[in-house]
Structure formats: C-alpha cells, structure tokens
Design an enzyme around this catalytic site. Structure first.
Site, PDB file in Angstrom:
ATOM      1  CG  ASP A 189     -11.745  12.706  -2.071  1.00  0.00           C
ATOM      2  OD1 ASP A 189     -10.588  12.228  -2.099  1.00  0.00           O
ATOM      3  OD2 ASP A 189     -11.966  13.922  -1.856  1.00  0.00           O
ATOM      4  CG  ASP A 215      -1.274  13.706  -0.429  1.00  0.00           C
ATOM      5  OD1 ASP A 215      -2.213  13.454   0.353  1.00  0.00           O
ATOM      6  OD2 ASP A 215      -0.080  13.680  -0.090  1.00  0.00           O
ATOM      7  CD  GLU A 247     -13.828   3.741   2.103  1.00  0.00           C
ATOM      8  OE1 GLU A 247     -13.646   3.463   0.923  1.00  0.00           O
ATOM      9  OE2 GLU A 247     -13.988   2.888   2.992  1.00  0.00           O
ATOM     10  CD  GLU A 273       2.185   8.268   5.315  1.00  0.00           C
ATOM     11  OE1 GLU A 273       1.234   7.847   4.649  1.00  0.00           O
ATOM     12  OE2 GLU A 273       2.585   9.455   5.255  1.00  0.00           O
ATOM     13  CD  GLU A 278      -2.716   1.643   2.264  1.00  0.00           C
ATOM     14  OE1 GLU A 278      -3.601   2.490   2.118  1.00  0.00           O
ATOM     15  OE2 GLU A 278      -2.453   1.115   3.355  1.00  0.00           O
ATOM     16  CE  LYS A 296      -3.299  26.414  -4.764  1.00  0.00           C
ATOM     17  NZ  LYS A 296      -2.410  26.974  -3.794  1.00  0.00           N
TER      18      LYS A 296
END
Ligand SMILES: C[S@@+](CC[C@H](N)C(=O)[O-])C[C@H]1O[C@@H](n2cnc3c(N)ncnc32)[C@H](O)[C@@H]1O
Length: 213
Positions: free
Chosen positions: A149, A113, A193, A63, A38, A117
């Site tokens: 999303d 992320d 989520e 991460e 992931e 812009k």
C-alpha cells in the site's frame, strides 16, 4: 500476548537447525508437488487460503513474530492443511540457510514492512541482494509477487527490479481465487489488505518471473 488460548502449533511448525543446511521439500511434504513460499506471513491467512484452494501445491509461510507464527501454525493444524507449514524465523537468514536452488514455484511478499524513514530504507526486504536470492530459489518460470500500500516502497521495488536482469517484470496475476466475502479492491486477501481496504488505502502490485520455463 497469545492471539488464542491453548495453541498447538508444533505439528505445523517447520523447524530446522542452521546446520541442517538445504532442506528436502519432498521429505517434508511427502510428495513432489510444487512449493511456494510466503515471506512475512503474519497470521497465516494467505497461506491457509491458498493451501486450501490449491491442494496440488505445497506452501511455506515464514514469520518472525513468534505469536503470529504459532497462531498461523495452529490455524493450519485446525484446518487440516497438510500441504502447508509455518516457519518461525527471520526470512532472509532462513532462506539462505535452507531453501535449495531452483526449488520454488513462487515467492509471495504481501504488505512487507515499509520502513518509511529514509534512514531505515536499508531495512526494507526488497533489495538487490534479496532479488538475487529469489532468483536462486525460483525454478525457471517461477514468479515473485509483491503487493504494497506504500507508494514510496513501491517506487523502490520498481527501481530495484528494473536495476537487475535476472528476473523479468511481468503483469501481476492473482495467485489465489478470492473468498466470496473478500471486500471490493482485494488482490490477495491477507489480513493487512483487509484492514487497509477499510482505511481506504490503494494498493500497488508487481510481479517478476525467472526466465527459461
Ligand atoms: C505488515 S505485516 C503483513 C502480514 C501479511 N503479509 C498480511 O498482508 O497480512 C508484515 C509481516 O512481516 C513480518 N516480517 C517482517 N520482516 C520479516 C522478516 N525479515 N522475516 C520474517 N518475517 C518478517 C512481520 O512480523 C509482519 O508480520
């Protein structure tokens, strides 16, 4: 700021100097089970849930926010998730350095992320070069799963996927059984989520498969 006091992440943090090159999953996990990755694992909610649901697979979460990577690694330790590890690092660099060819059964990218812009779009993770790298890492039949999303980022994901032929777009199938308390509308059960469901956002999901199973 720590998310929890007295974290003990070391045991579940996978550390590799750049010069270590490609890693051996069987040495790391002590078995030859399929390995899934992931990218942008945040606090490790998905990695922990899927590692518990599928003990016959191994999981790695990457991460780059240190406090989240350490929190997630400590969480894996507390839950005895021996089939999972966290990496603290920048994902595109780490995978290029350390992930062997055709060694992953799946790559998961949930709520990356969006860099909304226009001048920042080049910072988005999902780009042609990233898909080349995913194709290199996946074993035949392995899948990339993406959820966002952000409608504009999703359009970008579709266009980048449709602009290449290495990976074949396939229907998105749920990677993990959702927890009983997962809110309606959940797809993968991550922290973002859950937060976005509470805000009433809608989600877009897409998957792609490396041919030749
Ligand atoms: C919006 S959050 C989503 C976290 C988690 N997937 C979820 O759904 O709850 C995106 C995460 O990706 C991490 N991230 C972004 N770019 C990254 C990179 N290049 N390498 C590693 N982590 C990255 C961020 O630090 C952040 O924790």
């Amino acid at each position: 700021m720590a998310l929890r006091a007295n974290l003990q992440p070391d045991q579940m943090l996978l550390r590799a100097p750049d010069e270590a090159g490609k890693l051996s999953w069987s040495e790391i996990f002590g078995n030859d089970h399929p390995v899934e990755l992931e990218i942008g694992a945040g606090k490790g909610t998905f990695v922990l849930a899927i590692a518990q649901a599928k003990p016959e697979h191994n999981y790695i979460g990457i991460e780059w926010a240190k406090q989240y990577a350490e929190f997630a690694a400590d969480r894996l330790r507390r839950h005895h998730a021996a089939n999972a590890r966290m990496v603290y690092g920048e994902a595109t660099w780490w995978i290029r350095c350390h992930v062997p060819d055709a060694s992953l059964a799946a790559v998961h990218v949930y709520f990356p992320d969006p860099w909304p812009k226009a001048r920042h779009h080049k910072r988005r993770l999902v780009q042609p070069a990233f898909l080349k790298e995913v194709h290199r890492m996946l074993m035949p039949g392995g899948k990339l799963r993406l959820v966002t999303d952000h409608a504009d980022y999703f359009t970008h994901m579709e266009s980048v996927l449709n602009g290449q032929t290495d990976l074949r777009v396939v229907p998105f199938d749920s990677p993990v059984p959702l927890k009983a308390d997962a809110p309606a509308g959940s797809i993968v059960g991550t922290n973002f989520e859950r937060k976005y469901i509470a805000e009433g956002r809608t989600f877009h999901a897409i998957a792609a498969q490396k041919p030749g199973e």
